[in-house]
Motif scaffolding. Structure first.
Motif, mmCIF file in Angstrom:
data_model
loop_
_atom_site.group_PDB
_atom_site.id
_atom_site.type_symbol
_atom_site.label_atom_id
_atom_site.label_comp_id
_atom_site.label_asym_id
_atom_site.label_seq_id
_atom_site.Cartn_x
_atom_site.Cartn_y
_atom_site.Cartn_z
ATOM 1 N N ASP A 13 157.294 26.173 -46.449
ATOM 2 C CA ASP A 13 155.826 26.096 -46.538
ATOM 3 C C ASP A 13 155.355 25.559 -45.413
ATOM 4 O OD1 ASP A 13 153.497 26.120 -47.347
ATOM 5 O OD2 ASP A 13 153.458 24.650 -48.684
ATOM 6 N N VAL A 14 155.146 26.736 -44.732
ATOM 7 C CA VAL A 14 154.445 26.212 -43.340
ATOM 8 C C VAL A 14 152.768 26.474 -43.244
ATOM 9 C CG1 VAL A 14 156.661 26.755 -41.861
ATOM 10 C CG2 VAL A 14 154.727 28.453 -42.320
ATOM 11 N N LEU A 15 152.198 27.094 -44.363
ATOM 12 C CA LEU A 15 150.908 27.466 -44.307
ATOM 13 C C LEU A 15 149.783 26.182 -44.036
ATOM 14 C CD1 LEU A 15 150.298 29.719 -47.671
ATOM 15 C CD2 LEU A 15 150.052 30.107 -45.057
ATOM 16 N N PRO A 16 150.277 24.750 -44.635
ATOM 17 C CA PRO A 16 149.502 23.709 -44.058
ATOM 18 C C PRO A 16 149.610 23.519 -42.566
ATOM 19 C CG PRO A 16 150.875 23.400 -46.153
ATOM 20 C CD PRO A 16 151.217 24.449 -45.462
ATOM 21 N N LEU A 17 150.498 23.979 -41.887
ATOM 22 C CA LEU A 17 150.614 23.676 -40.479
ATOM 23 C C LEU A 17 150.151 24.652 -39.386
ATOM 24 C CD1 LEU A 17 154.356 22.507 -40.629
ATOM 25 C CD2 LEU A 17 152.338 21.046 -40.459
ATOM 26 N N LEU A 18 149.827 25.892 -40.054
ATOM 27 C CA LEU A 18 149.384 27.008 -39.223
ATOM 28 C C LEU A 18 148.054 26.694 -38.439
ATOM 29 C CD1 LEU A 18 149.977 30.338 -41.659
ATOM 30 C CD2 LEU A 18 151.405 29.280 -39.933
#
Length: 263
Positions: A13-18
């Motif tokens: 899950d990289v969405l919070p990092l984009l």
């Protein structure tokens, strides 16, 4: 170890990092003086060229995945040399908001040849690596905190099941990967191919093993780790054929096929 249903392992899950990764890049670029945009960054590319490449990856992803447009041409970076740093910067800022909205409205677990979450993770990994190269060119500190770096390492290793697909091994044989500063992963042979999961190997005698550190791994996979350093910082042991494939990470494109640099 968690039972896996796909070769690429559990979701990343990289969405919070984009947005945060992009904001970090914007922070570096916003402080540059005009001459610094011309500094050498990657091969024959300058900081301006590398930034244009990052922008191109984002715009191409929007065009294809949101708008269904598949254009051709390989002159993007050259064309962007006509743009001022100010124009390039403004376009980069705008693209990230659009991408975040795109992925927020997609089913990241949608069944496909490759799940959407892995596409997003690969995009994030490539853009993170490119940001490090920008930072090194302008002598800015790396964005090297584990929360940003570990998903990159995780994503890079997800190419290994495909890399090992030609290795004949009885079901249950394992390949161990240990990355200092990031964690451990295990590849496991099954009747239909290799799978990967987070966690240490359970076998006392894995078929092969890879041991390195997080910094060396991303440099190896991006082709920027000198051979002499690779020999010292990346250790492999076990089956020679598997070890050769593990080290081939230095020679293959770890990201999506449509993300190859354009001149």
């Amino acid at each position: 170890m968690t039972r896996m249903t796909a070769p690429w392992g559990p979701p990343i899950d990289v969405l919070p990092l984009l947005v945060r990764e992009e904001q970090a890049l914007i922070g570096v670029l916003s402080d540059l003086r005009t001459p610094e945009w011309a500094l050498p960054a990657l091969g024959e590319w300058t900081v301006h060229d590398l930034t244009a490449h990052i922008l191109g990856l984002k715009l191409r992803r929007l065009s294809r995945d949101r708008d269904g447009h598949f254009g051709e041409g390989t002159s993007w970076v050259s064309a962007c040399r006509q743009l001022s740093p100010e124009v390039l910067f403004a376009m980069l800022v705008d693209s990230t908001t659009q991408l975040t909205e795109l992925w927020k409205h997609r089913d990241l677990d949608e069944p496909a040849v490759m799940p959407t979450w892995l596409t997003v993770a690969r995009d994030y990994a490539e853009q993170w690596v490119l940001q490090q190269q920008v930072r090194e060119a302008v002598e800015a500190p790396l964005l090297d905190e584990p929360e940003f770096r570990t998903p990159v390492v995780d994503t890079l290793l997800r190419s290994l099941p495909q890399t090992l697909r030609a290795v004949p091994a009885r079901a249950g044989r394992q390949v161990a990967c240990s990355v200092e500063g990031a964690g451990r992963w295990t590849l496991r042979a099954t009747a239909v191919g290799w799978t990967i999961d987070r966690g240490a190997a359970t076998s006392r005698s894995p078929l092969a093993a890879l041991a390195t550190d997080a910094d060396a791994l991303w440099r190896l996979c991006s082709g920027t780790l000198p051979a002499a350093e690779a020999d010292a910082r990346v250790q492999v042991s076990g089956d020679p054929a598997v070890c050769e494939l593990l080290l081939s990470l230095r020679a293959r494109e770890p990201f999506t096929a449509d993300a190859a640099p354009a001149s």
